[in-house]
Design a protein around this motif. Structure first.
Motif, PDB file in Angstrom:
ATOM      1  N   LYS A 104       0.847  -1.189   0.000  1.00 52.38           N
ATOM      2  CA  LYS A 104       0.000   0.000   0.000  1.00 52.38           C
ATOM      3  C   LYS A 104       0.880   1.234   0.000  1.00 52.38           C
ATOM      4  CE  LYS A 104      -4.368   1.209   2.232  1.00 52.38           C
ATOM      5  NZ  LYS A 104      -5.262   0.918   3.376  1.00 52.38           N
ATOM      6  N   GLU A 108      -1.569   6.271   1.708  1.00 52.54           N
ATOM      7  CA  GLU A 108      -2.854   5.631   1.987  1.00 52.54           C
ATOM      8  C   GLU A 108      -2.820   4.741   3.234  1.00 52.54           C
ATOM      9  OE1 GLU A 108      -4.033   3.514  -1.514  1.00 52.54           O
ATOM     10  OE2 GLU A 108      -3.721   5.265  -2.821  1.00 52.54           O
ATOM     11  N   THR A 109      -1.680   4.641   3.885  1.00 53.38           N
ATOM     12  CA  THR A 109      -1.518   3.743   5.022  1.00 53.38           C
ATOM     13  C   THR A 109      -1.997   4.404   6.304  1.00 53.38           C
ATOM     14  OG1 THR A 109       0.394   2.696   3.969  1.00 53.38           O
ATOM     15  CG2 THR A 109       0.145   2.382   6.345  1.00 53.38           C
TER      16      THR A 109
END
Length: 253
Positions: A104, A108-109
């Motif tokens: 990822k 977006e983590t």
């Protein structure tokens, strides 16, 4: 002078020993003459697989003990080793195959994902090495499975490779601290392995790319990694404080 070590008559503990590489190691140590194998698995979802592995170990002539537990909780790591010692009198070889992968972008983590990845890949590995160092018989072996992404320049795997990276430092420190007792500490860094652990994160196109980076245009096979781990616990005991990149040329450094 120490002589080459043998699995014969020894007790092996395999974290994540219920399936895939862990199962192959559990049964392989039994086939090579281990007296007993402690098979760790995570929770109810892997209970049946662990029971099947235990039967395979017994069929190979060794005793087997199945222990469950979330190894991100240090108390469960302590209990795992204590159960093995209570059952078999001692442990000689400790192998940690536990890990979790996430692909990822950093942007977006989430914090929860970060915490989970580092708990599984770094924290549990630290306390596994700690307990193994406290509990193993002298002249034993501690081996942790990490990842060849430690030598990769790639996107998407920040928390997976990042979570495994501290294990190299844990390994080096433990190797120095445990050397007076003859305990070797090492890591094995496979390439992407041909198991369900890998495929959930990748597209068919990326799978094809990963295959193209290694000899034979193939992913790493668990059958190629298990003998290396067994070597480190036997004739390769003199290798300590190091990470072996076993990946068919996928990455190096």
């Amino acid at each position: 002078m120490m002589t080459a070590r043998s699995v014969s008559g020894k007790v092996a503990l395999i974290a994540g020993g219920a399936k895939n590489l862990g199962r192959l190691l559990s049964t392989g140590f039994a086939e090579d003459g281990a007296r007993a194998v402690v098979i760790h698995h995570h929770n109810a979802e892997t209970k049946d697989a662990a029971a099947e592995t235990a039967e395979l170990v017994r069929a190979a002539g060794a005793e087997a003990l199945v222990v469950d537990g979330d190894l991100t909780r240090p108390g469960n790591v302590t209990a795992l080793f204590e159960r093995g010692i209570e059952e078999f009198g001692g442990i000689d070889i400790a192998v940690n195959t536990v890990g979790r992968v996430l692909r990822k972008p950093i942007a977006e983590t989430t914090e929860d994902e970060y915490d989970l990845m580092f708990d599984i890949n770094a924290k549990s590995a630290f306390f596994f090495i700690k307990e193994a160092g406290l509990k193993l018989n002298d002249n034993g072996s501690i081996i942790t499975v990490v990842t060849s992404l430690l030598a990769a320049f790639t996107d998407g795997y920040s928390t997976y490779a990042g979570g495994k990276a501290p294990v190299e430092h844990f390994c080096r420190a433990a190797a120095k601290e445990l050397a007076p007792r003859g305990i070797s500490v090492s890591n094995v860094a496979p390439g992407p392995m041909d198991t369900p652990f890998f495929y959930g994160q990748e597209t068919p196109e990326r799978v094809a790319f990963h295959k193209s980076q290694a000899m034979g245009n193939q992913l790493t096979q668990i059958d190629d990694i298990a003998p290396i781990i067994k070597f480190l616990a036997t004739d390769g005991w003199w290798i300590t404080g190091q990470t072996l990149f076993a990946n068919g040329g996928y990455t190096t450094r």
